[in-house]
Design a protein around this motif. Structure first.
Motif, mmCIF file in Angstrom:
data_model
loop_
_atom_site.group_PDB
_atom_site.id
_atom_site.type_symbol
_atom_site.label_atom_id
_atom_site.label_comp_id
_atom_site.label_asym_id
_atom_site.label_seq_id
_atom_site.Cartn_x
_atom_site.Cartn_y
_atom_site.Cartn_z
ATOM 1 N N LEU A 112 0.872 -1.286 -0.064
ATOM 2 C CA LEU A 112 0.147 0.059 0.151
ATOM 3 C C LEU A 112 0.610 1.222 0.227
ATOM 4 N N LEU A 113 2.179 1.435 0.824
ATOM 5 C CA LEU A 113 2.485 2.304 0.564
ATOM 6 C C LEU A 113 3.503 2.671 -0.607
ATOM 7 N N GLY A 114 3.878 1.303 -0.920
ATOM 8 C CA GLY A 114 4.722 1.658 -2.507
ATOM 9 C C GLY A 114 3.546 1.922 -3.347
ATOM 10 N N VAL A 115 2.507 1.747 -3.135
ATOM 11 C CA VAL A 115 1.371 2.540 -4.694
ATOM 12 C C VAL A 115 1.164 4.116 -4.448
ATOM 13 N N SER A 116 1.558 3.839 -2.827
ATOM 14 C CA SER A 116 0.784 5.646 -2.654
ATOM 15 C C SER A 116 1.960 6.265 -3.190
ATOM 16 N N LEU A 117 2.870 6.186 -2.865
ATOM 17 C CA LEU A 117 4.079 6.827 -2.711
ATOM 18 C C LEU A 117 4.934 6.838 -5.319
ATOM 19 N N SER A 118 4.088 5.811 -5.697
ATOM 20 C CA SER A 118 4.219 5.287 -7.203
ATOM 21 C C SER A 118 3.287 6.332 -7.647
ATOM 22 N N VAL A 119 2.029 6.529 -6.922
ATOM 23 C CA VAL A 119 0.515 7.451 -7.856
ATOM 24 C C VAL A 119 0.895 8.955 -6.852
ATOM 25 N N GLY A 120 1.727 8.854 -5.808
ATOM 26 C CA GLY A 120 1.088 10.323 -4.812
ATOM 27 C C GLY A 120 2.360 10.520 -5.546
ATOM 28 N N LEU A 121 3.518 10.938 -5.991
ATOM 29 C CA LEU A 121 4.652 11.591 -5.920
ATOM 30 C C LEU A 121 4.917 12.441 -7.615
ATOM 31 N N PRO A 122 4.241 11.124 -8.685
ATOM 32 C CA PRO A 122 4.078 11.998 -9.384
ATOM 33 C C PRO A 122 2.880 13.149 -9.045
ATOM 34 N N ILE A 132 1.748 -3.193 -10.954
ATOM 35 C CA ILE A 132 2.304 -2.553 -11.830
ATOM 36 C C ILE A 132 0.935 -1.794 -11.718
ATOM 37 N N ASN A 133 -0.457 -2.116 -12.095
ATOM 38 C CA ASN A 133 -0.873 -2.018 -13.162
ATOM 39 C C ASN A 133 -1.703 0.025 -12.548
ATOM 40 N N ALA A 134 -1.589 0.095 -11.131
ATOM 41 C CA ALA A 134 -1.423 1.586 -10.253
ATOM 42 C C ALA A 134 -1.620 2.714 -11.413
ATOM 43 N N PRO A 135 -1.663 2.580 -11.991
ATOM 44 C CA PRO A 135 -1.263 4.361 -13.036
ATOM 45 C C PRO A 135 -2.752 3.864 -13.584
ATOM 46 N N TRP A 136 -3.713 2.876 -14.180
ATOM 47 C CA TRP A 136 -4.729 3.105 -14.879
ATOM 48 C C TRP A 136 -5.612 3.988 -14.283
ATOM 49 N N ALA A 141 7.116 -0.359 -9.992
ATOM 50 C CA ALA A 141 6.979 -1.843 -9.532
ATOM 51 C C ALA A 141 9.001 -1.383 -8.465
ATOM 52 N N LEU A 142 9.569 -0.120 -9.218
ATOM 53 C CA LEU A 142 10.625 0.524 -7.699
ATOM 54 C C LEU A 142 10.231 0.798 -6.459
ATOM 55 N N CYS A 143 8.692 1.674 -6.739
ATOM 56 C CA CYS A 143 8.499 1.740 -5.149
ATOM 57 C C CYS A 143 8.047 0.706 -4.200
ATOM 58 N N LEU A 144 7.611 -0.093 -5.374
ATOM 59 C CA LEU A 144 6.964 -1.634 -4.285
ATOM 60 C C LEU A 144 8.352 -2.907 -4.043
ATOM 61 N N LEU A 166 -14.451 3.771 -9.655
ATOM 62 C CA LEU A 166 -13.375 4.388 -9.594
ATOM 63 C C LEU A 166 -12.225 3.328 -8.524
ATOM 64 N N ALA A 167 -13.229 2.991 -7.551
ATOM 65 C CA ALA A 167 -13.245 2.155 -6.670
ATOM 66 C C ALA A 167 -13.259 0.983 -6.620
ATOM 67 N N GLY A 168 -13.878 0.240 -7.173
ATOM 68 C CA GLY A 168 -14.234 -1.141 -8.127
ATOM 69 C C GLY A 168 -13.262 -1.118 -8.762
ATOM 70 N N LEU A 169 -12.406 -0.333 -9.735
ATOM 71 C CA LEU A 169 -10.996 -0.528 -11.128
ATOM 72 C C LEU A 169 -10.272 -0.715 -11.020
ATOM 73 N N ALA A 170 -10.232 0.100 -9.728
ATOM 74 C CA ALA A 170 -9.173 -0.056 -8.751
ATOM 75 C C ALA A 170 -8.381 -1.262 -7.900
ATOM 76 N N VAL A 171 -9.545 -1.638 -7.056
ATOM 77 C CA VAL A 171 -9.412 -3.147 -6.968
ATOM 78 C C VAL A 171 -9.599 -4.399 -8.028
ATOM 79 N N GLU A 172 -9.989 -4.244 -9.413
ATOM 80 C CA GLU A 172 -9.899 -5.640 -10.253
ATOM 81 C C GLU A 172 -8.283 -4.816 -10.779
ATOM 82 N N ASP A 173 -7.468 -4.098 -10.951
ATOM 83 C CA ASP A 173 -6.510 -3.344 -11.704
ATOM 84 C C ASP A 173 -5.584 -4.221 -10.307
ATOM 85 N N ALA A 174 -5.791 -4.089 -8.885
ATOM 86 C CA ALA A 174 -5.104 -4.748 -7.967
ATOM 87 C C ALA A 174 -5.007 -5.843 -7.311
#
Length: 466
Positions: free
Chosen positions: A4-14, A204-208, A193-196, A122-130
């Motif tokens: 969760l922290l890795g995904v948050s960093l990968s999306v949040g910092l950019p 790795i599909n968190a950006p979508w 993946a680097l953040c994870l 959007l929450a449902g789509l995010a869960v599907e991606d995860a």
């Protein structure tokens, strides 16, 4: 928790970095918007992340989270310092609060219903991606292939054509179905993946889903700038984000089409607002997003070129129409006198007409891929045909005309006709223009609304605008 922290960093910092720089661009704007900054912030921040990764790759032996995150953090600090002396954001928040309070109670209910529906979707789509492993064929054939190799080796190793790969004994050269495709999307997957700290085919599909949310924020903000109320703007945003085929490209993450659609749509919206108000921030946003189109897919250069006539029309309408006429004339001359076939960016452009209208019409008008979008398009264009080339609407009308012309040529006069006939491409290319088209339909609606409000006053179509 670590994931969760890795995904948050990968999306949040950019996202934070891009938002701060867009806010800095708006520092001279009379009406800055945090929602607009946030909407454009993620795609711009994501693009900046890939540029930082390219730079690190050029000067460092291998990527690491620190080597990429540190420059991004410095960029975020720079954006904050550039924007803090600009317009008062408290005024923007006050305007938003006032607009909400001025909204009738019944429309507030609609506003919250649309907000809840968008959030749930959007929450449902995010869960599907995860939870779902990387699934689309193209993701495995040409995007994630590069990402997994580059992540494993920590740098951008070359992908070459099959002939080159067979002719070399270098084990550090790789091949996939489209070795020459741009690196932007794979680099975003590598960054995630680097953040994870590991390769994960799902996370790795968190950006979508992040890009879908950013598109919704930017679309809402741009529609609000047309003068639409909060409830109406949010309803329009819900109608965009609920389109089945757009949602498919969020749920089945891994391909670049959603990013392409967002980049082109955000570029077109910013370009139209620049044409209306000549705000330098809008011009900068349009240019950045046009560059993003080129950085995302090979055909992105053509999408970016469809914005050029609109920019010319915005400066000099008559000159812009002449340019459009010359382009159309050149196309006709090519059909009669050009070579039977030429290759452009992997597409075989042909002078022979390929009739793929049946699968195209079935997917756009019969199947439930787009709800009633294309019926609404025909209805709105017919209802407003006299206004389409007026001074206010011309730039966006020309943009959409260029976009539809590009799709028409690709589908009916190129090797891509086979992809339409076998139904693998028939929805994907139109997806690229859908956010821009949705904004155009709202623009037509606002123009007609203003015309009706004018009552019996004698107002020319050119004088009516949002």
């Amino acid at each position: 928790m670590r994931d969760l922290l890795g995904v948050s960093l990968s999306v949040g910092l950019p996202w934070i970095t891009g938002t701060l720089w867009v806010a800095a661009l708006q520092r001279l704007s009379k009406e800055p918007s945090w929602l607009l900054s946030a909407g454009y912030g993620y795609p711009i921040g994501a693009l900046a992340t890939t540029l930082v990764m390219r730079t690190v790759d050029a000067f460092a032996p291998a990527w690491s989270l620190t080597l990429v995150a540190a420059p991004m953090t410095l960029l975020a600090v720079g954006g904050y310092l550039m924007g803090r002396s600009g317009a008062s954001w408290s005024d923007a928040l006050t305007r938003s609060r006032r607009a909400y309070l001025d909204t009738p109670a019944s429309l507030r209910v609609l506003l919250w219903i649309c907000t809840a529906l968008i959030a749930i979707r959007l929450a449902g789509l995010a869960v599907e991606d995860a939870l779902r492993p990387l699934l689309p064929w193209d993701a495995w054939a040409q995007w994630a292939t590069k990402a997994i190799v580059w992540y494993r080796y920590g740098r951008m190793l070359p992908f070459v054509s099959p002939d080159e790969w067979l002719a070399t004994d270098d084990p550090m050269r790789f091949m996939d179905t489209h070795s020459g495709y741009p690196a932007t999307v794979p680099l975003l997957q590598v960054w995630t993946a680097l953040c994870l700290g590991r390769w994960d085919e799902s996370l790795i599909n968190a950006p979508w889903p992040a890009m879908a949310l950013a598109l919704g924020l930017a679309f809402y903000a741009q529609v609000r700038r047309l003068g639409a109320g909060p409830a109406a703007a949010l309803l329009c945003t819900y109608l965009l984000l609920s389109l089945p085929f757009l949602d498919i490209h969020v749920a089945l993450a891994g391909c670049a089409d959603l990013f392409m659609a967002a980049a082109y749509g955000l570029a077109a919206m910013a370009l139209w607002h620049w044409a209306r108000a000549r705000n330098r921030a809008d011009a900068a946003l349009a240019l950045i997003m046009a560059f993003a189109c080129i950085a995302l897919k090979m055909e992105g250069i053509f999408w970016a070129l469809t914005l050029v006539p609109a920019a010319i029309v915005a400066v000099n309408r008559r000159l812009g129409f002449w340019v459009m006429g010359l382009v159309a004339g050149a196309a006709v001359l090519y059909l009669f006198f050009g070579p039977p076939e030429i290759v452009i960016f992997g597409y075989r452009l042909r002078t022979r007409f390929a009739n793929v209208s049946q699968p195209l019409l079935e997917h756009l008008l019969v199947m439930d891929n787009w709800h009633l979008l294309w019926y609404a398009t025909v209805a709105m264009v017919v209802a407003n045909y006299r206004r389409l080339l007026g001074a206010r609407l011309a730039p966006m009308s020309v943009t959409m005309l260029g976009a539809f012309a590009f799709v028409f040529v690709v589908f009916f006069y190129s090797s891509a006709a086979g992809g339409v006939d076998e139904e693998s491409l028939v929805n994907r290319l139109p997806l690229h223009l859908v956010p821009a088209l949705a904004f155009y339909l709202v623009l037509l609606w606002r123009t007609r609304q203003r015309s009706s409000a004018a009552g019996g006053a004698r107002v020319s179509p050119q004088q009516i605008g949002p």
